[in-house]
Structures are given as C-alpha cells and as structure tokens.
Design an enzyme around this catalytic site. Sequence first.
Site, PDB file in Angstrom:
ATOM      1  N   GLY A  15     -23.661 -60.122 -13.309  1.00  0.00           N
ATOM      2  CA  GLY A  15     -24.326 -61.419 -13.446  1.00  0.00           C
ATOM      3  C   GLY A  15     -25.063 -61.542 -14.773  1.00  0.00           C
ATOM      4  O   GLY A  15     -25.117 -60.592 -15.569  1.00  0.00           O
ATOM      5  N   ASP A  16     -25.583 -62.745 -15.015  1.00  0.00           N
ATOM      6  CA  ASP A  16     -26.359 -63.039 -16.227  1.00  0.00           C
ATOM      7  C   ASP A  16     -25.571 -62.789 -17.508  1.00  0.00           C
ATOM      8  O   ASP A  16     -26.149 -62.433 -18.538  1.00  0.00           O
ATOM      9  CB  ASP A  16     -27.668 -62.225 -16.248  1.00  0.00           C
ATOM     10  N   GLY A  18     -23.963 -65.042 -19.189  1.00  0.00           N
ATOM     11  CA  GLY A  18     -23.984 -66.211 -20.077  1.00  0.00           C
ATOM     12  C   GLY A  18     -23.033 -67.298 -19.589  1.00  0.00           C
ATOM     13  O   GLY A  18     -22.563 -68.137 -20.361  1.00  0.00           O
ATOM     14  N   LYS A  19     -22.785 -67.307 -18.267  1.00  0.00           N
ATOM     15  CA  LYS A  19     -21.844 -68.275 -17.680  1.00  0.00           C
ATOM     16  C   LYS A  19     -22.275 -69.711 -17.967  1.00  0.00           C
ATOM     17  O   LYS A  19     -21.461 -70.562 -18.330  1.00  0.00           O
ATOM     18  CB  LYS A  19     -21.750 -68.059 -16.153  1.00  0.00           C
ATOM     19  N   GLY A  20     -23.583 -69.981 -17.786  1.00  0.00           N
ATOM     20  CA  GLY A  20     -24.104 -71.333 -17.980  1.00  0.00           C
ATOM     21  C   GLY A  20     -23.781 -71.846 -19.372  1.00  0.00           C
ATOM     22  O   GLY A  20     -23.285 -72.970 -19.540  1.00  0.00           O
ATOM     23  N   LYS A  21     -24.040 -71.021 -20.373  1.00  0.00           N
ATOM     24  CA  LYS A  21     -23.794 -71.432 -21.761  1.00  0.00           C
ATOM     25  C   LYS A  21     -22.323 -71.803 -21.964  1.00  0.00           C
ATOM     26  O   LYS A  21     -22.011 -72.846 -22.552  1.00  0.00           O
ATOM     27  CB  LYS A  21     -24.189 -70.299 -22.724  1.00  0.00           C
ATOM     28  N   GLY A  43     -29.293 -68.126 -11.975  1.00  0.00           N
ATOM     29  CA  GLY A  43     -30.107 -68.766 -13.007  1.00  0.00           C
ATOM     30  C   GLY A  43     -29.227 -68.878 -14.231  1.00  0.00           C
ATOM     31  O   GLY A  43     -28.900 -67.868 -14.855  1.00  0.00           O
ATOM     32  N   HIS A  44     -28.733 -70.078 -14.524  1.00  0.00           N
ATOM     33  CA  HIS A  44     -27.784 -70.278 -15.613  1.00  0.00           C
ATOM     34  C   HIS A  44     -28.470 -71.031 -16.749  1.00  0.00           C
ATOM     35  O   HIS A  44     -28.868 -72.183 -16.578  1.00  0.00           O
ATOM     36  CB  HIS A  44     -26.550 -71.029 -15.102  1.00  0.00           C
ATOM     37  N   THR A 132     -33.259 -61.652  -4.800  1.00  0.00           N
ATOM     38  CA  THR A 132     -34.050 -62.665  -5.505  1.00  0.00           C
ATOM     39  C   THR A 132     -35.040 -63.344  -4.553  1.00  0.00           C
ATOM     40  O   THR A 132     -35.823 -64.183  -4.979  1.00  0.00           O
ATOM     41  CB  THR A 132     -33.128 -63.743  -6.109  1.00  0.00           C
ATOM     42  N   GLN A 225     -23.362 -65.157 -10.056  1.00  0.00           N
ATOM     43  CA  GLN A 225     -23.445 -63.701  -9.944  1.00  0.00           C
ATOM     44  C   GLN A 225     -22.292 -63.067 -10.739  1.00  0.00           C
ATOM     45  O   GLN A 225     -21.874 -63.624 -11.735  1.00  0.00           O
ATOM     46  CB  GLN A 225     -23.425 -63.246  -8.471  1.00  0.00           C
ATOM     47  N   ARG A 304     -37.888 -60.454 -13.580  1.00  0.00           N
ATOM     48  CA  ARG A 304     -37.856 -58.985 -13.557  1.00  0.00           C
ATOM     49  C   ARG A 304     -37.167 -58.423 -14.796  1.00  0.00           C
ATOM     50  O   ARG A 304     -36.282 -59.059 -15.360  1.00  0.00           O
ATOM     51  CB  ARG A 304     -37.071 -58.497 -12.324  1.00  0.00           C
ATOM     52  N   ARG A 306     -34.448 -56.582 -16.725  1.00  0.00           N
ATOM     53  CA  ARG A 306     -33.065 -56.222 -16.422  1.00  0.00           C
ATOM     54  C   ARG A 306     -32.843 -54.798 -16.929  1.00  0.00           C
ATOM     55  O   ARG A 306     -33.345 -54.432 -18.006  1.00  0.00           O
ATOM     56  CB  ARG A 306     -32.091 -57.178 -17.113  1.00  0.00           C
ATOM     57  N   LYS A 332     -23.416 -62.301 -26.315  1.00  0.00           N
ATOM     58  CA  LYS A 332     -24.586 -61.581 -26.812  1.00  0.00           C
ATOM     59  C   LYS A 332     -24.234 -60.465 -27.792  1.00  0.00           C
ATOM     60  O   LYS A 332     -24.918 -59.440 -27.853  1.00  0.00           O
ATOM     61  CB  LYS A 332     -25.426 -61.065 -25.630  1.00  0.00           C
TER      62      LYS A 332
HETATM   63  P1  GDP Z   1     -25.748 -66.649 -16.519  1.00  0.00           P
HETATM   64  O1  GDP Z   1     -26.494 -66.393 -15.259  1.00  0.00           O
HETATM   65  O2  GDP Z   1     -24.456 -65.901 -16.579  1.00  0.00           O
HETATM   66  O3  GDP Z   1     -25.555 -68.100 -16.831  1.00  0.00           O
HETATM   67  O4  GDP Z   1     -26.649 -66.050 -17.692  1.00  0.00           O
HETATM   68  P2  GDP Z   1     -28.259 -66.193 -17.850  1.00  0.00           P
HETATM   69  O5  GDP Z   1     -28.579 -67.550 -18.307  1.00  0.00           O
HETATM   70  O6  GDP Z   1     -28.950 -65.683 -16.631  1.00  0.00           O
HETATM   71  O7  GDP Z   1     -28.527 -65.097 -18.946  1.00  0.00           O
HETATM   72  C1  GDP Z   1     -27.967 -65.162 -20.219  1.00  0.00           C
HETATM   73  C2  GDP Z   1     -29.107 -65.168 -21.248  1.00  0.00           C
HETATM   74  O8  GDP Z   1     -28.600 -64.864 -22.526  1.00  0.00           O
HETATM   75  C3  GDP Z   1     -29.773 -66.520 -21.373  1.00  0.00           C
HETATM   76  O9  GDP Z   1     -31.124 -66.331 -21.699  1.00  0.00           O
HETATM   77  C4  GDP Z   1     -29.028 -67.150 -22.553  1.00  0.00           C
HETATM   78  O10 GDP Z   1     -29.812 -68.131 -23.243  1.00  0.00           O
HETATM   79  C5  GDP Z   1     -28.790 -65.952 -23.425  1.00  0.00           C
HETATM   80  N1  GDP Z   1     -27.564 -65.963 -24.230  1.00  0.00           N
HETATM   81  C6  GDP Z   1     -26.332 -66.456 -23.905  1.00  0.00           C
HETATM   82  N2  GDP Z   1     -25.448 -66.161 -24.882  1.00  0.00           N
HETATM   83  C7  GDP Z   1     -26.114 -65.464 -25.817  1.00  0.00           C
HETATM   84  C8  GDP Z   1     -25.736 -64.841 -27.057  1.00  0.00           C
HETATM   85  O11 GDP Z   1     -24.588 -64.851 -27.478  1.00  0.00           O
HETATM   86  N3  GDP Z   1     -26.722 -64.195 -27.751  1.00  0.00           N
HETATM   87  C9  GDP Z   1     -27.999 -64.123 -27.312  1.00  0.00           C
HETATM   88  N4  GDP Z   1     -28.884 -63.458 -28.054  1.00  0.00           N
HETATM   89  N5  GDP Z   1     -28.396 -64.696 -26.150  1.00  0.00           N
HETATM   90  C10 GDP Z   1     -27.458 -65.336 -25.424  1.00  0.00           C
HETATM   91  P1  IMO Z   2     -26.377 -65.351 -12.028  1.00  0.00           P
HETATM   92  O1  IMO Z   2     -25.470 -66.418 -11.457  1.00  0.00           O
HETATM   93  C1  IMO Z   2     -27.923 -61.282 -11.714  1.00  0.00           C
HETATM   94  C2  IMO Z   2     -28.697 -59.773  -7.661  1.00  0.00           C
HETATM   95  C3  IMO Z   2     -30.138 -59.554  -7.233  1.00  0.00           C
HETATM   96  C4  IMO Z   2     -29.967 -58.411  -6.253  1.00  0.00           C
HETATM   97  C5  IMO Z   2     -28.643 -58.746  -5.568  1.00  0.00           C
HETATM   98  C6  IMO Z   2     -28.811 -59.478  -4.235  1.00  0.00           C
HETATM   99  O2  IMO Z   2     -27.561 -65.891 -12.738  1.00  0.00           O
HETATM  100  O3  IMO Z   2     -25.582 -64.395 -12.856  1.00  0.00           O
HETATM  101  P2  IMO Z   2     -29.538 -61.945  -3.546  1.00  0.00           P
HETATM  102  O4  IMO Z   2     -30.799 -62.706  -3.818  1.00  0.00           O
HETATM  103  O5  IMO Z   2     -28.302 -62.605  -4.053  1.00  0.00           O
HETATM  104  O6  IMO Z   2     -29.401 -61.529  -2.117  1.00  0.00           O
HETATM  105  O7  IMO Z   2     -29.703 -60.570  -4.379  1.00  0.00           O
HETATM  106  O8  IMO Z   2     -27.932 -59.578  -6.470  1.00  0.00           O
HETATM  107  N1  IMO Z   2     -28.381 -61.133  -8.151  1.00  0.00           N
HETATM  108  C7  IMO Z   2     -28.157 -61.429  -9.445  1.00  0.00           C
HETATM  109  N2  IMO Z   2     -28.225 -60.664 -10.550  1.00  0.00           N
HETATM  110  N3  IMO Z   2     -27.533 -62.561 -11.812  1.00  0.00           N
HETATM  111  C8  IMO Z   2     -27.435 -63.333 -10.713  1.00  0.00           C
HETATM  112  O9  IMO Z   2     -26.958 -64.600 -10.738  1.00  0.00           O
HETATM  113  C9  IMO Z   2     -27.790 -62.780  -9.450  1.00  0.00           C
HETATM  114  N4  IMO Z   2     -27.832 -63.266  -8.190  1.00  0.00           N
HETATM  115  C10 IMO Z   2     -28.177 -62.237  -7.404  1.00  0.00           C
HETATM  116  O10 IMO Z   2     -30.945 -59.210  -8.324  1.00  0.00           O
HETATM  117  O11 IMO Z   2     -29.777 -57.208  -6.949  1.00  0.00           O
HETATM  118 MG    MG Z   3     -28.378 -65.729 -14.611  1.00  0.00          MG
END
Ligand code: GDP
Ligand code: IMO
Ligand code: MG
Length: 423
Positions: A15-16, A18-21, A43-44, A132, A225, A304, A306, A332
């Site tokens: 997860g996290d 950069g799907k949202g971007k 959280g996107h 979460t 995720q 939290r 990462r 990133k």
């Molecule tokens: P998602 O859950 O997959 O949509 O990703 P998140 O938004 O939780 O986490 C991605 C984080 O990385 C966010 O704070 C973005 O603003 C940031 N981000 C995305 N692409 C890049 C990149 O290429 N470089 C940097 N430095 N940050 C990035």
């Molecule tokens: P995005 O879409 C990163 C993790 C939690 C925990 C486990 C279970 O932003 O990438 P939950 O609340 O789903 O029962 O938690 O999954 N987790 C994520 N980690 N990005 C996420 O979503 C996540 N959604 C849940 O931290 O370890």
């Molecule tokens: Mg996220």
Amino acid sequence: MAKGKVDALLGIVFGDEGKGKVVDCFTPKYDIVARFAGGPNAGHTIIFEGKKFVLRSIPSGIFDEGKVNIIGNGCVIAPDLFMAEAKELEVAGYDLKSRLHISKRAHLILPTHRVLDRAYEAAKGKNKVGTTGKGIGPTYSEKAARTSLRVGDILENFSEKYAALKSRHEQILKDLHYTDYDITEEERLWLEGVEYMKSFPLTDTEIELHKALKAGKSVLAEGAQGTMLDIDHGTYPFVSSSSTCSGGVCTGLGVAPNAIGEIFGIFKAYSTRVGSGPFPVELFDETGDKIREIGNEYGAVTGRNRRCGWVDLVALKYAIALNGVTQLIMMKSDVLDTFDTIKACVAYKKDGVVTEDMPYDTEGWEAVYEELPGWKTDLTGLTSPDQFPKAFQNYIDYLEKALETPITIVSVGPDRAQTISRA
Ligand code: GDP
Ligand code: IMO
Ligand code: MG
C-alpha cells in the site's frame, strides 16, 4: 486504455505506493473511475496546482469534473467519514452529487464496527495487526457472515435494521468485557452521514458498468491497499480484509474477467509497510531512517511511521504473477537521489534455505541483496526519459530485466506534473 475495457491500477506491495497520484494523472484518458475494494483505511494523496487532497473512500478520478466516479460493491463505507470527505471536496468547489455513484451493494461500517476493531486488536495482545482502526475487519467479517447492512438498506426501514445490528455488536462487546466506550457523538454524525448519502445516486453500479462497457466506454479500476495486504495472498494474518488483487476488480465491481484490459502494477523505488507483520527488507538502521525522512513516510490515515527498506523483488515477482501485471509504474524514485548505493532484495534466506519464491510464512526470513550504484542526481525537475542519469537508467533496466515487465511510468515527485512516461 481500450474502449469497452476495464484497466486496473493496483498497489502491488504493502500500500501507499502512490495510487492516488497516478489515478488522478490517468483520469483524463478514461470515462469512469471506480474503487473496487477497501474503505476509509485507504489514504490516497493527490497534489496539483499547489493543492493537496487525501481521499479515503472517494475515487481519485473525482478532480476531473466531467467524469463519473464509482464506489463499487466490493467497498465498505462509513457514512460519517464519507460525509466529511465529500464536504471537503464540495467546499473546494467540486460538484459531486451527480457524478459520484455509490453501489447499493457496498457494505456499511457502523460506529460499533470501529469499537469492535479496537476490541479485537486489544484482545490480540502482542499479535496486533496494527489496523487503521476504521472497522474494516469487523465489517468484512459480517459481510461474509451475512449479518451486515448494505448501502441499499438505508432506503427502507433503516432505523430498525440499524438498532438490531448495533445491539448485536453491544452484546459482543459486553462478552469481550470491552465496555468502556462512548459513541454518542460519533453516532450522531454517522446518522447525519446516512441522510447525507441519500443525496447521492445510490445505484446498481455493476449494471451501470455493464451498460457503459457495452457502449464502448473505458473504465479505470482504482485499487486500495496492496497485494501483500490481500486477505488471501498477503502476509496473513497481518493483512487487510478485502481482495486487493486483480481478481478483486471482478468481484468488487461486478465485471467479468474478459472485460479486463491493462493491469498497471504500482510500486515504490524502495519498500514501506505500515502496521505489524513480517517485512524481510525492513532496515532498522540510519539508512531506513533516511528513507523515511526523505520519503516523508508517515501514514496518510493514522500518521504512524512507515517501516522502510530496499525494493523487494521476491514480493514484486509474486505480485506481478498474481495480478497479471502488464505494465509497472515506479514511484518516489527521487527519494533515492542522494544514496551512494542502492540495494535490491533478490531472495529470502532462513536456516540455510534460500528462496526466490514467496514463502507461506514470511516470518523470520532475511533479505539477500544485490547492490547497484546510486545516481546522486536530483531527479525532481526532470521531464523526459532522455534526461535520466546513467545510473538511474541502469536501475530501471535492472528491475525490468529481473521482473520481466516494462516500467512504463516513472514518478519523480509528489506533484501531478512530476510524472514521466517511458511508453
Ligand atoms: P496511495 O495510498 O497509494 O495513494 O499512496 P499515499 O498517498 O498513501 O502515499 C504516497 C505518498 O507519496 C503521498 O504523500 C504522495 O504525495 C507521495 N508521492 C507520490 N509520488 C511521489 C514521488 O514520485 N516522489 C515523492 N517524493 N513523493 C511522492
Ligand atoms: P492505501 O490504499 C497501507 C494496513 C494497516 C494494517 C493492515 C490492516 O492508502 O494504500 P485494516 O485497517 O485494513 O484492517 O488494517 O493493513 N493498511 C494499509 N497500509 N496503505 C493502505 O491503504 C492500508 N490500508 C490498510 O496498516 O497493517
Ligand atoms: Mg495510502
């Protein structure tokens, strides 16, 4: 993007990524953007023109005013959090009410599901999942147990249905001796959220999608995720509770496998994980701290830290195979700009056994690394692949060869504009 097809953009690690971007960047090419799994545990982050938004349940295609966005049947939704999220976008000037469609088959997260989430975590002691706290596990459990409420339920006799389910939850909490909670204010906002949701089109989104596909429209399915958090294929029990992989696109939107087109697998140039569970590439030293600091690796939902480490080819190969990834997107890259050496985990080892295949139990495995030279160049202002420093191009070539999949997009900064196509 092909007419009449559903392309999917999936996080393929923890997860996290950069799907949202990237969904936001891709939206102009599609007619419809649809979330198929998860809920406000996501959280996107989307950043453009000096503005920043963090979306939880609303798809990241919402900033393109002409496009329909769908919250599909595979999602779970908390009306109070949905209301807060939607109102923030309305205040920012986005009109949502006609073009954000919510599946009547999506399941509702009750305030007491969130209390249950905390209670189950507390009962786990040392083996906490580190959820979460958004009530995800309890809601999906009840979906499978066939005791849950769906969005369509708010349209008829809802008070009775809500009271019955809430009282069932209260009994479970009593049995768990978890009685020190007060949801009065939360419940007030939640019920207000239920009323607010009624002002959106609550539809049979799968039928809407069938008709759109038949008419030649294109759909982008937005993952939440990542593959390693998938209920079946992730590091169970340290996972989320939904199907985050490409199979989840079919069940979570009601579209057939032969409607699927491209599968974009998105990953970071390094690895992160938030919450508990095995993470063989985790760095506990200053290199890990440096990646966290530069990458701003703090959870978008919970704040939290990462956990950070080098890129994990064992996990990536597994995810590419599970999802049928046709194109990779590396995010990133700029975070590694100042490192002398970059490492890549090519295998796991434990008790003299070395494997390149994802083991059943990833606990206790150590990473085996290969080293590559760092590029020691600021990538953030680059706009085209022919500007890539040699060592960065070398890293891309190395990953493409190891993963046998093209990396067609590289991201060099959080802004919408810092996205480079290699296709
Ligand atoms: P998602 O859950 O997959 O949509 O990703 P998140 O938004 O939780 O986490 C991605 C984080 O990385 C966010 O704070 C973005 O603003 C940031 N981000 C995305 N692409 C890049 C990149 O290429 N470089 C940097 N430095 N940050 C990035
Ligand atoms: P995005 O879409 C990163 C993790 C939690 C925990 C486990 C279970 O932003 O990438 P939950 O609340 O789903 O029962 O938690 O999954 N987790 C994520 N980690 N990005 C996420 O979503 C996540 N959604 C849940 O931290 O370890
Ligand atoms: Mg996220």
